[in-house]
Design an enzyme around this catalytic site. Structure first.
Site, mmCIF file in Angstrom:
data_model
loop_
_atom_site.group_PDB
_atom_site.id
_atom_site.type_symbol
_atom_site.label_atom_id
_atom_site.label_comp_id
_atom_site.label_asym_id
_atom_site.label_seq_id
_atom_site.Cartn_x
_atom_site.Cartn_y
_atom_site.Cartn_z
ATOM 1 N N ASP A 39 31.680 39.333 20.310
ATOM 2 C CA ASP A 39 30.997 38.134 19.814
ATOM 3 C C ASP A 39 29.536 38.486 19.523
ATOM 4 O O ASP A 39 28.879 39.171 20.300
ATOM 5 C CB ASP A 39 31.086 37.005 20.854
ATOM 6 C CG ASP A 39 30.731 35.660 20.273
ATOM 7 O OD1 ASP A 39 31.632 34.809 20.144
ATOM 8 O OD2 ASP A 39 29.534 35.440 19.928
ATOM 9 N N ASN A 45 38.164 26.845 21.702
ATOM 10 C CA ASN A 45 37.548 25.584 21.321
ATOM 11 C C ASN A 45 38.333 25.009 20.149
ATOM 12 O O ASN A 45 38.483 25.676 19.113
ATOM 13 C CB ASN A 45 36.080 25.812 20.941
ATOM 14 C CG ASN A 45 35.258 26.322 22.111
ATOM 15 O OD1 ASN A 45 35.493 25.942 23.265
ATOM 16 N ND2 ASN A 45 34.296 27.188 21.834
ATOM 17 N N GLN A 92 33.953 24.006 18.617
ATOM 18 C CA GLN A 92 34.415 24.957 17.604
ATOM 19 C C GLN A 92 33.464 24.953 16.410
ATOM 20 O O GLN A 92 33.121 23.890 15.874
ATOM 21 C CB GLN A 92 35.842 24.610 17.138
ATOM 22 C CG GLN A 92 36.399 25.668 16.198
ATOM 23 C CD GLN A 92 37.865 25.436 15.812
ATOM 24 O OE1 GLN A 92 38.451 24.413 16.157
ATOM 25 N NE2 GLN A 92 38.421 26.369 15.078
ATOM 26 N N VAL A 116 33.662 27.950 14.099
ATOM 27 C CA VAL A 116 34.344 28.753 13.071
ATOM 28 C C VAL A 116 35.797 28.286 13.026
ATOM 29 O O VAL A 116 36.526 28.390 14.023
ATOM 30 C CB VAL A 116 34.266 30.259 13.395
ATOM 31 C CG1 VAL A 116 35.033 31.063 12.353
ATOM 32 C CG2 VAL A 116 32.805 30.722 13.457
ATOM 33 N N HIS A 175 40.553 31.346 17.234
ATOM 34 C CA HIS A 175 40.117 32.533 17.969
ATOM 35 C C HIS A 175 40.134 32.241 19.454
ATOM 36 O O HIS A 175 39.871 31.118 19.885
ATOM 37 C CB HIS A 175 38.736 32.996 17.526
ATOM 38 C CG HIS A 175 37.710 31.902 17.480
ATOM 39 N ND1 HIS A 175 37.655 30.981 16.462
ATOM 40 C CD2 HIS A 175 36.715 31.574 18.336
ATOM 41 C CE1 HIS A 175 36.660 30.139 16.685
ATOM 42 N NE2 HIS A 175 36.080 30.465 17.830
ATOM 43 N N HIS A 185 38.296 33.196 22.867
ATOM 44 C CA HIS A 185 37.135 33.848 23.492
ATOM 45 C C HIS A 185 37.614 34.557 24.751
ATOM 46 O O HIS A 185 38.363 33.979 25.563
ATOM 47 C CB HIS A 185 36.100 32.799 23.915
ATOM 48 C CG HIS A 185 35.418 32.088 22.795
ATOM 49 N ND1 HIS A 185 34.165 32.449 22.338
ATOM 50 C CD2 HIS A 185 35.800 31.028 22.036
ATOM 51 C CE1 HIS A 185 33.797 31.636 21.363
ATOM 52 N NE2 HIS A 185 34.772 30.757 21.160
HETATM 53 P P1 AMP Z 1 33.532 28.768 18.306
HETATM 54 O O1 AMP Z 1 32.198 28.076 18.525
HETATM 55 O O2 AMP Z 1 34.508 28.570 19.420
HETATM 56 O O3 AMP Z 1 34.091 28.426 16.952
HETATM 57 O O4 AMP Z 1 33.221 30.312 18.343
HETATM 58 C C1 AMP Z 1 32.727 31.000 17.240
HETATM 59 C C2 AMP Z 1 32.123 32.250 17.774
HETATM 60 O O5 AMP Z 1 31.928 33.157 16.709
HETATM 61 C C3 AMP Z 1 30.747 32.063 18.446
HETATM 62 O O6 AMP Z 1 30.817 32.475 19.805
HETATM 63 C C4 AMP Z 1 29.836 32.934 17.606
HETATM 64 O O7 AMP Z 1 28.833 33.569 18.379
HETATM 65 C C5 AMP Z 1 30.808 33.915 16.996
HETATM 66 N N1 AMP Z 1 30.358 34.536 15.774
HETATM 67 C C6 AMP Z 1 29.804 33.925 14.707
HETATM 68 N N2 AMP Z 1 29.553 34.829 13.736
HETATM 69 C C7 AMP Z 1 29.974 36.027 14.204
HETATM 70 C C8 AMP Z 1 29.986 37.349 13.671
HETATM 71 N N3 AMP Z 1 29.503 37.622 12.444
HETATM 72 N N4 AMP Z 1 30.469 38.346 14.429
HETATM 73 C C9 AMP Z 1 30.942 38.083 15.669
HETATM 74 N N5 AMP Z 1 30.977 36.851 16.231
HETATM 75 C C10 AMP Z 1 30.494 35.840 15.501
#
Ligand code: AMP
Length: 114
Positions: free
Chosen positions: A31, A87, A94, A96, A100, A102
């Site tokens: 992450d 999430n 959430q 993204v 996924h 974590h």
């Molecule tokens: P969520 O908030 O559960 O959707 O998690 C999305 C995660 O993606 C967050 O923990 C971010 O820090 C992570 N994230 C966003 N952009 C990147 C990236 N380019 N490379 C790795 N992790 C990322």
């Protein structure tokens, strides 16, 4: 393709990431904003937007994501204790919209989570 998710772009190597594991069904990478000494994401190649949009046809894939999560935690030295989180939806944190898992480890975790 303009509407690829961020994680599809990582899978396509259009965005760099610290890749820990990859197979035909999923990828795992660090992450970018780690919330623990070890914080990785396990992402299916199939761009399911969120867990609640998965179907029965995805059941084996979902199990695979969990097994990969445990495997990368173990390979990082955290077989004994790690936290998984998914999430689902903006109100759950959430950001993204490509499913996924974590994988967090290396510090104590509170329960209930915040
Ligand atoms: P969520 O908030 O559960 O959707 O998690 C999305 C995660 O993606 C967050 O923990 C971010 O820090 C992570 N994230 C966003 N952009 C990147 C990236 N380019 N490379 C790795 N992790 C990322």
């Amino acid at each position: 393709m303009a509407n690829k998710t961020l994680f599809e772009r990582i899978i396509a190597r259009e965005i760099p990431a610290s890749i820990l594991y990859e197979d035909t069904r999923c990828i795992a990478f660090g992450d970018i904003n780690p919330q623990a000494p070890f914080h990785a994401l396990v992402v299916p190649v199939k761009p399911i937007p969120k867990l609640s949009e998965s179907t029965a046809a995805d059941a084996e894939l979902l199990g695979h994501l969990l097994q990969v999560a445990a495997r990368i935690a173990a390979e990082a030295g955290y077989a004994g204790a790690f936290r998984l989180a998914i999430n689902n939806g903006a109100e759950a944190g959430q950001t993204v919209f490509h499913l996924h898992v974590h994988v967090l480890a290396g510090r104590p975790f509170l329960w209930p989570p915040g």
